[in-house]
Motif scaffolding. Structure first.
Motif, PDB file in Angstrom:
ATOM      1  N   LEU C  16       0.821  -1.216   0.000  1.00 39.59           N
ATOM      2  CA  LEU C  16       0.000   0.000   0.000  1.00 39.59           C
ATOM      3  C   LEU C  16       0.851   1.261   0.000  1.00 39.59           C
ATOM      4  CD1 LEU C  16      -2.833  -0.934   2.519  1.00 39.59           C
ATOM      5  CD2 LEU C  16      -2.932  -0.813   0.021  1.00 39.59           C
ATOM      6  N   ALA C  19       4.405   3.299  -4.593  1.00 39.85           N
ATOM      7  CA  ALA C  19       3.781   4.214  -5.549  1.00 39.85           C
ATOM      8  C   ALA C  19       2.859   3.469  -6.502  1.00 39.85           C
ATOM      9  CB  ALA C  19       4.851   4.967  -6.336  1.00 39.85           C
ATOM     10  N   VAL C  20       3.312   2.339  -6.993  1.00 37.01           N
ATOM     11  CA  VAL C  20       2.635   1.785  -8.157  1.00 37.01           C
ATOM     12  C   VAL C  20       1.833   0.512  -7.862  1.00 37.01           C
ATOM     13  CG1 VAL C  20       4.275   0.171  -9.214  1.00 37.01           C
ATOM     14  CG2 VAL C  20       3.013   1.796 -10.661  1.00 37.01           C
ATOM     15  N   TYR C  22      -0.866  -0.229  -5.979  1.00 34.72           N
ATOM     16  CA  TYR C  22      -2.319  -0.193  -6.036  1.00 34.72           C
ATOM     17  C   TYR C  22      -2.822  -0.084  -7.474  1.00 34.72           C
ATOM     18  CZ  TYR C  22      -7.048   0.847  -4.441  1.00 34.72           C
ATOM     19  OH  TYR C  22      -8.401   0.796  -4.212  1.00 34.72           O
ATOM     20  N   THR C  23      -2.035   0.583  -8.307  1.00 35.79           N
ATOM     21  CA  THR C  23      -2.405   0.699  -9.718  1.00 35.79           C
ATOM     22  C   THR C  23      -2.404  -0.678 -10.386  1.00 35.79           C
ATOM     23  OG1 THR C  23      -1.602   2.951  -9.895  1.00 35.79           O
ATOM     24  CG2 THR C  23      -1.675   1.672 -11.932  1.00 35.79           C
ATOM     25  N   ASN C  26      -5.479  -2.568  -9.175  1.00 32.38           N
ATOM     26  CA  ASN C  26      -6.694  -2.093  -9.854  1.00 32.38           C
ATOM     27  C   ASN C  26      -6.734  -2.460 -11.323  1.00 32.38           C
ATOM     28  OD1 ASN C  26      -8.240  -0.854  -7.852  1.00 32.38           O
ATOM     29  ND2 ASN C  26      -6.955   0.972  -7.880  1.00 32.38           N
ATOM     30  N   ARG C  29      -7.053  -6.244 -12.347  1.00 33.34           N
ATOM     31  CA  ARG C  29      -8.366  -6.811 -12.074  1.00 33.34           C
ATOM     32  C   ARG C  29      -9.486  -6.154 -12.868  1.00 33.34           C
ATOM     33  NH1 ARG C  29      -9.604  -4.705  -7.837  1.00 33.34           N
ATOM     34  NH2 ARG C  29     -11.299  -6.026  -7.119  1.00 33.34           N
ATOM     35  N   LEU C  30      -9.213  -4.990 -13.462  1.00 30.06           N
ATOM     36  CA  LEU C  30     -10.307  -4.170 -13.987  1.00 30.06           C
ATOM     37  C   LEU C  30     -11.255  -4.952 -14.886  1.00 30.06           C
ATOM     38  CD1 LEU C  30     -11.275  -1.155 -13.842  1.00 30.06           C
ATOM     39  CD2 LEU C  30     -10.288  -0.890 -16.095  1.00 30.06           C
ATOM     40  N   ALA C  53      -4.510  -7.664   3.609  1.00 34.00           N
ATOM     41  CA  ALA C  53      -5.884  -7.437   4.069  1.00 34.00           C
ATOM     42  C   ALA C  53      -6.617  -6.504   3.111  1.00 34.00           C
ATOM     43  CB  ALA C  53      -5.869  -6.869   5.480  1.00 34.00           C
ATOM     44  N   ALA C  54      -5.953  -5.415   2.752  1.00 29.45           N
ATOM     45  CA  ALA C  54      -6.614  -4.443   1.884  1.00 29.45           C
ATOM     46  C   ALA C  54      -6.915  -5.029   0.507  1.00 29.45           C
ATOM     47  CB  ALA C  54      -5.733  -3.203   1.733  1.00 29.45           C
ATOM     48  N   PHE C 316      -5.499   6.793 -17.013  1.00 29.20           N
ATOM     49  CA  PHE C 316      -4.306   6.014 -16.733  1.00 29.20           C
ATOM     50  C   PHE C 316      -4.632   4.554 -16.416  1.00 29.20           C
ATOM     51  CE2 PHE C 316      -0.804   4.811 -13.764  1.00 29.20           C
ATOM     52  CZ  PHE C 316       0.263   5.020 -14.609  1.00 29.20           C
ATOM     53  N   ILE C 317      -5.613   4.358 -15.558  1.00 29.16           N
ATOM     54  CA  ILE C 317      -5.890   3.007 -15.095  1.00 29.16           C
ATOM     55  C   ILE C 317      -6.428   2.137 -16.231  1.00 29.16           C
ATOM     56  CG2 ILE C 317      -8.277   3.206 -14.320  1.00 29.16           C
ATOM     57  CD1 ILE C 317      -7.417   1.942 -11.722  1.00 29.16           C
ATOM     58  N   GLU C 318      -7.245   2.711 -17.095  1.00 33.76           N
ATOM     59  CA  GLU C 318      -7.743   1.950 -18.234  1.00 33.76           C
ATOM     60  C   GLU C 318      -6.615   1.636 -19.201  1.00 33.76           C
ATOM     61  OE1 GLU C 318      -9.348   4.640 -17.072  1.00 33.76           O
ATOM     62  OE2 GLU C 318     -11.525   4.395 -17.216  1.00 33.76           O
TER      63      GLU C 318
ATOM     64  N   THR D   2     -10.091  -0.783   0.780  1.00 33.38           N
ATOM     65  CA  THR D   2     -10.699  -1.267   2.010  1.00 33.38           C
ATOM     66  C   THR D   2      -9.893  -2.400   2.623  1.00 33.38           C
ATOM     67  OG1 THR D   2     -12.639  -2.386   2.909  1.00 33.38           O
ATOM     68  CG2 THR D   2     -12.090  -2.877   0.641  1.00 33.38           C
ATOM     69  N   SER D   3     -10.035  -2.586   3.894  1.00 31.74           N
ATOM     70  CA  SER D   3      -9.416  -3.748   4.527  1.00 31.74           C
ATOM     71  C   SER D   3     -10.479  -4.773   4.928  1.00 31.74           C
ATOM     72  CB  SER D   3      -8.636  -3.347   5.775  1.00 31.74           C
ATOM     73  OG  SER D   3      -7.796  -2.280   5.477  1.00 31.74           O
ATOM     74  N   ASN D  26     -17.163  -2.605 -13.164  1.00 30.34           N
ATOM     75  CA  ASN D  26     -15.796  -2.124 -12.957  1.00 30.34           C
ATOM     76  C   ASN D  26     -15.663  -1.207 -11.754  1.00 30.34           C
ATOM     77  OD1 ASN D  26     -14.221  -3.355 -14.929  1.00 30.34           O
ATOM     78  ND2 ASN D  26     -14.977  -1.970 -16.517  1.00 30.34           N
ATOM     79  N   ARG D  29     -16.187  -2.693  -8.134  1.00 26.84           N
ATOM     80  CA  ARG D  29     -15.097  -3.574  -7.711  1.00 26.84           C
ATOM     81  C   ARG D  29     -13.756  -2.862  -7.571  1.00 26.84           C
ATOM     82  NH1 ARG D  29     -13.921  -5.965 -11.818  1.00 26.84           N
ATOM     83  NH2 ARG D  29     -12.736  -7.731 -11.033  1.00 26.84           N
ATOM     84  N   LEU D  30     -13.654  -1.675  -8.151  1.00 22.62           N
ATOM     85  CA  LEU D  30     -12.337  -1.073  -8.323  1.00 22.62           C
ATOM     86  C   LEU D  30     -11.507  -1.062  -7.038  1.00 22.62           C
ATOM     87  CD1 LEU D  30     -10.654   0.323 -10.611  1.00 22.62           C
ATOM     88  CD2 LEU D  30     -11.238   2.472  -9.546  1.00 22.62           C
ATOM     89  N   PHE D 308      -3.368   6.791  -8.016  1.00 20.45           N
ATOM     90  CA  PHE D 308      -2.003   7.014  -8.480  1.00 20.45           C
ATOM     91  C   PHE D 308      -1.814   8.520  -8.514  1.00 20.45           C
ATOM     92  CE2 PHE D 308       1.588   6.781 -11.584  1.00 20.45           C
ATOM     93  CZ  PHE D 308       2.420   6.016 -10.779  1.00 20.45           C
ATOM     94  N   PRO D 313      -3.967  10.772 -15.530  1.00 14.38           N
ATOM     95  CA  PRO D 313      -5.381  11.146 -15.545  1.00 14.38           C
ATOM     96  C   PRO D 313      -6.317  10.074 -15.003  1.00 14.38           C
ATOM     97  CG  PRO D 313      -4.454  11.135 -17.774  1.00 14.38           C
ATOM     98  CD  PRO D 313      -3.333  10.908 -16.840  1.00 14.38           C
TER      99      PRO D 313
END
Ligand SMILES: NC(=O)c1ccc[n+]([C@@H]2O[C@H](COP(=O)([O-])OP(=O)(O)OC[C@H]3O[C@@H](n4cnc5c(N)ncnc54)[C@H](O)[C@@H]3O)[C@@H](O)[C@H]2O)c1
Ligand SMILES: NC(=O)c1ccc[n+]([C@@H]2O[C@H](COP(=O)([O-])OP(=O)(O)OC[C@H]3O[C@@H](n4cnc5c(N)ncnc54)[C@H](O)[C@@H]3O)[C@@H](O)[C@H]2O)c1
Ligand SMILES: NC(=O)c1ccc[n+]([C@@H]2O[C@H](COP(=O)([O-])OP(=O)(O)OC[C@H]3O[C@@H](n4cnc5c(N)ncnc54)[C@H](O)[C@@H]3O)[C@@H](O)[C@H]2O)c1
Ligand SMILES: NC(=O)c1ccc[n+]([C@@H]2O[C@H](COP(=O)([O-])OP(=O)(O)OC[C@H]3O[C@@H](n4cnc5c(N)ncnc54)[C@H](O)[C@@H]3O)[C@@H](O)[C@H]2O)c1
Lengths: 349, 349, 349, 349
Positions: C16, C19-20, C22-23, C26, C29-30, C53-54, C316-318, D2-3, D26, D29-30, D308, D313
């Motif tokens: 957690l 930097a990268v 969590y991206t 996400n 899994r998207l 856990a998160a 970015f995430i997409e 979330t945890s 999407n 669940r994100l 991020f 973006p």
């Protein structure tokens, strides 16, 4: 630019301390169509004299009153330019027309429809020349847009959104001229901004007629009891709708004139702060930026709008000068005794 | 604007068919600092005459050669403006200086450093007046940026990115002037665009010195063997670095002059196509758009840059006229016999 | 999106506090191509547990070391994702490959070309799977641009300007991770940003080869002796030139990745902060904004890039998820024992 | 993120062929707040099954009717998400509430105020949970703006201009869903777009009340007799005015949601297509771009909005996920039996 002797102007109003005088001095002279030979720039002697000096006018041709100017300069000049506050346009314009002098007048021509009619009558009975300076119509991309609409490139017109937000009445330490802080029957903000909005719709649509309107006005600025914000929804003939907004309390907008035209085939957007670009969007999802350097442009590519080549921003003063060039052409025709209608120059009609 | 009699100019070059002549005609006259009284606009008699007529010049003052102009107009004018192709600036400028006439010359002053030195010597031996029209430095926001840098508002300067991409050599049916299709020792594109780039760095940094440079040049346009794209990385004193790019084959850019200055405390960006805005970013992540309507602006709020109030876009011609105003002031000082240095006007130095 | 069971991932790094991480959680899994089943997110026990856990990972699958993860999860997962600091990628990647596990690794793959070669050898000897996450190539408009270039729509490629300015090393109270404040043979900024720049040129040009380069690097930020600004001019085969710039001291740029491609017929510009638009300009002076809602778009209109319809900004995430989708497809082929080349997924090669 | 264990959802509607289903899949669940466990995605068996497969749902939990879903999943899930066409929200929502199940429902909640009231009653009599997904309020900069307004940073609110122009009904080969081509008492375009507009004003102003409205609606698109363009001028309490416009025939606008708020001290503008920036202008003429990387930002700098870091973006899906995060928090409180009001989640009230 011109190969003929410049037409000679006399200014009424437009002293150095005025908002718009220097712009007329610059834009009328820009292409050499006009020169400013005399004036009654102000009723205040010092201001009148100082302005004459700055504009390179001989002292004896800086007149103490507009009546004197009309009287003494009648034979020496080709037109007077009326740049006084709107409320005293009427008397000056009528007097000039009655004196047989061509008149170029700042908008708003007058403070009421009634006054405009009286002016119109004066123009007609004298077969006079009267041009009102709706300067925003001088921007090349606005004219390109007009052409596109007339050519049907946007399809059937559905709606025009036009707004002219400004911020002067809410800025810190704002000090509008006294005459702008009094409302007539028509609020001054509508004379100041509303007429531009109204004119541009007329100009772009080739004169479609409004049928029904509903609106709201309010007073949000530092100056109470002065209308400074106006909305209007207007239904025009041919199922065209206009959403209009203008005012002087929209912080962030020095002068946010923006026009959006939506048709059945395409839409277009123009923003005065970036006047060289026109955004054109079609039904296939194409979005195109057109400027005077685009091969597809027709009007904006004309040499007259390309004093220097695209990529070198031209702005307000050139737009104003474009209109002055049209006025010059119109006036020269008038002087031959065989006036020709000019679709780019509007009078009292 | 001015309250004095306009200074009198004679143009050498700058006929109607030239690229930049009409811009000088318009911008020199804009504020009334100058008027154009005579010229040898072209070696072609017809073009010379037609231009004289269009500019309102008496036929007898449209001279057949620049030598004639220098000869006959010496006493009648205050300065000559040299608007011929860059390769023949040198002879004209030196002849004018030697004739004791103040010279305003388009950039590039000459085609080589050697020629510039010779011109500089002519200026010095005659105690002459020589001003080169680096017009982009006339934009108010460029001058505001210069002030900010000098005041340390950006902190220690780290890097300047400056680019001047244009597209003329790749556009369909492009027809550059013949003289632009011949390279000298210094490629013409560097004389055309490179000198602006170089000047702007000098102007903004208050004259910091380059120490080392590396670059690359190529020929991508329709005209083979003509350099039309140049990159340069330059190390300046005080650990300042410049990334420079200019060229004529960057489709999409009519004239994409863009300046980005990065300092230790803040950065600034200015783009010539939207010249009224300066983007200022600081170390706290603030990004601010500054224009001449912003309360915090210092230079750009001066009356001289506000011919009409903010919100009414001023552009290329006004920027050019701003420089002409500085030249006028500089020249009037020169005429008194007590020249004063002027940081806004550059000569051969 | 997918109709198959998600592929199972184990993360190494990516806690957690990273930097990268969590991206990756996400974006992998998207679309349902992957799920994260286990990890060694951090060497710090607490951080490891909290992240598990998160991310919804069973505690017993949050391993105390990456060696343990490789050891225990080999049969349970489809790939490991390496998200540790760049300097320790090499050992982990090689160990995973030697353990017969597919590897998805953050860029930069390693700190030197030599290390990349060693990794490449490990991949080959194991017939392993290795994908590096060059995520910017996942943006639909970047892929549209690649298609245009390949189709010749820009003509012959002349030049690419690519820059990736960031500001982190000059922002107030900036605190980069310790490993970013040590330079290896290749400066960390080049591993961080330079590899993106290099990859994008490769990706867009279909793999053109660099021939010659010249550049300059400096240290302008709060952290002395750390290179944080790099310029590079590179000549590629076929007379293509690259002007590259990246760094972490360009105030105002959170992440100003910008790509401009100039060809003989057209140019294109893409800016990561407004990733949905591509500006396309041609030799007739047309300037067009293309997005995934434009009828003319080919790649960007594909359903996979339109999770929700145009007009609803994807970012970015997409883009990252788009690359993960390609990796999933590539990996499923690999799992069949009949790997297929995938032009969108880059390994060590 | 979330945890806790993700909350379990059942979808009603939202099949792969639907417009908005995949977005809910999407975005819910994100961050791991929710997972989708079951659904009746469509009444069409094939579509239902295919969607279940794509979303990773066990076949036996893809129910043939929503009644069946409510019946069988009551104990297995934490909430149903209603994603069917607006006209059949009412019956489903009431049935779910009466079955004691928390409901998350797409906007518009129902087709009339009367229906909304009936739903509200069902919620109350069951002490039920009902959240409507007004997703645009999930954008961080919209929330930052709300904070600014509440904190008085814009001064007294004068006017809000809000518009949501789209183009779907005029695009070539446009094929809206059948249910969108039938107008109820409230035109469908107002249910589609008008409720967003209305909600955003409520959200931003902290619930100011409208007093008087005037408007106009028309039908400009390919589908005659369907209202597809609406203007509205609304006077709110405290002398606040709203200018609203929305429609589906504004070529060029994929989804041009734009909000401009004008106050006595400052104004702000937000444009959904560039959602990371907020333009803030004050009475001294300052114009500032604020994003989640700006030191001055409060809301937008929160970790939850920075999956991020700034410069990368984030868009529609993250905004939607932000709202889902609020709904999760709200729902968890509800599950404890001690519901807490949540200003970010709107129900039927
Ligand atoms: N087209 C535009 O964009 C634009 C912009 C600004 C103003 N205007 C119009 O121009 C006109 C003038 O506006 P302004 O803002 O410059 O006003 P202003 O108050 O700044 O200036 C008015 C000028 O008229 C002079 N004047 C007043 N009474 C006079 C008299 N009896 N005789 C001679 N001079 C007199 C004043 O001395 C002053 O120089 C108005 O009609 C206004 O609507 C148009
Ligand atoms: N500052 C700028 O932004 C800018 C822009 C364009 C050009 N320029 C500079 O202006 C100069 C002229 O460029 P241009 O593009 O207008 O060139 P041009 O070829 O379009 O025009 C040159 C003019 O000089 C005249 N001329 C040539 N030889 C002459 C002679 N012996 N005597 C009299 N007249 C003569 C020609 O008839 C023509 O009118 C160049 O030095 C150029 O670098 C500057
Ligand atoms: N593609 C992109 O846009 C992008 C962006 C940022 C970082 N990156 C890359 O991602 C990688 C990680 O960068 P970051 O910024 O997240 O770094 P970071 O320092 O923020 O995070 C590194 C993570 O690795 C963990 N870690 C370190 N050593 C470990 C070990 N031996 N075993 C298990 N976990 C360990 C740390 O606990 C931490 O969670 C780098 O290679 C970097 O270049 C890529
Ligand atoms: N918040 C937003 O930005 C946004 C965007 C689009 C749609 N919406 C809303 O979402 C809802 C759905 O809109 P849409 O555009 O996705 O519609 P759609 O017609 O594309 O999809 C409707 C879905 O519901 C299913 N469905 C219909 N009747 C059903 C039934 N009885 N049982 C089970 N499934 C059934 C269909 O099979 C289909 O999958 C509407 O209320 C709409 O206003 C919101």
């Amino acid at each position: 630019m011109t190969s003929s002797t410049p037409l000679r102007l006399g200014f009424i109003g437009g002293a150095l301390n005025s908002a718009v005088g220097y712009t007329h001095f610059n834009s009328s002279r820009l292409d050499g169509h006009f020169r400013v030979d005399c004036g009654c720039f102000s009723r205040h002697c010092d201001s009148n004299r100082a302005t004459a000096a700055a504009y390179g006018i001989a002292p004896e041709r800086a007149h103490g009153s507009w009546e004197e100017l009309l009287d003494r300069e009648r034979e020496q000049i080709d037109a007077v330019v009326v740049l006084t506050p709107t409320p005293n346009h009427r008397d000056i314009v009528i007097a000039a027309l009655d004196a047989g002098m061509p008149v170029i007048c700042e908008k708003a021509l007058a403070v009421s429809s009634a006054d405009c009619r009286v002016i119109g009558e004066a123009a007609q009975r004298n077969r006079g020349f009267l041009a009102v300076t709706y300067n925003y119509s001088g921007y090349p991309m606005v004219r390109e847009l007009r052409r596109m609409i007339a050519a049907g490139e946007l399809g059937r017109l559905h709606q025009i959104h036009i707004e002219m937000p400004q911020e002067g009445f809410l800025r810190t330490a704002s000090t509008p001229q006294a005459w702008r802080l009094q409302d007539q029957m028509v609020p001054t903000v509508s004379l100041d901004l509303g007429v531009h909005v109204h004119h541009l719709v007329h100009f772009l649509t080739g004169g479609k007629k409004p049928l029904e309107a509903v609106g709201d006005q309010s007073s949000y600025g530092h100056f109470s009891n002065i209308i400074d914000n106006v909305y209007c929804l207007i239904r025009y003939e041919d199922d065209l709708r206009i959403q209009a907004w203008y005012g002087k309390t929209a912080l962030g907008y020095r002068n946010g004139l923006r026009i959006r035209v939506f048709g059945s085939l395409a839409s277009a957007e123009w923003f005065q702060m970036e006047p060289e670009d026109l955004l054109l969007c079609d039904a296939d999802g194409r979005r195109q930026l057109i400027d005077r350097g685009t091969g597809d442009a027709c009007v904006a590519r004309l040499p007259r709008y390309n004093r220097f080549k695209a990529g070198h921003p031209s702005g307000f003063i050139e737009a104003f000068a474009n209109l002055y060039a049209d006025i010059a052409e119109h006036l020269r025709h008038h002087q031959t005794g065989q006036p020709m209608p000019n679709q780019l120059v509007y009078g009292a009609g």
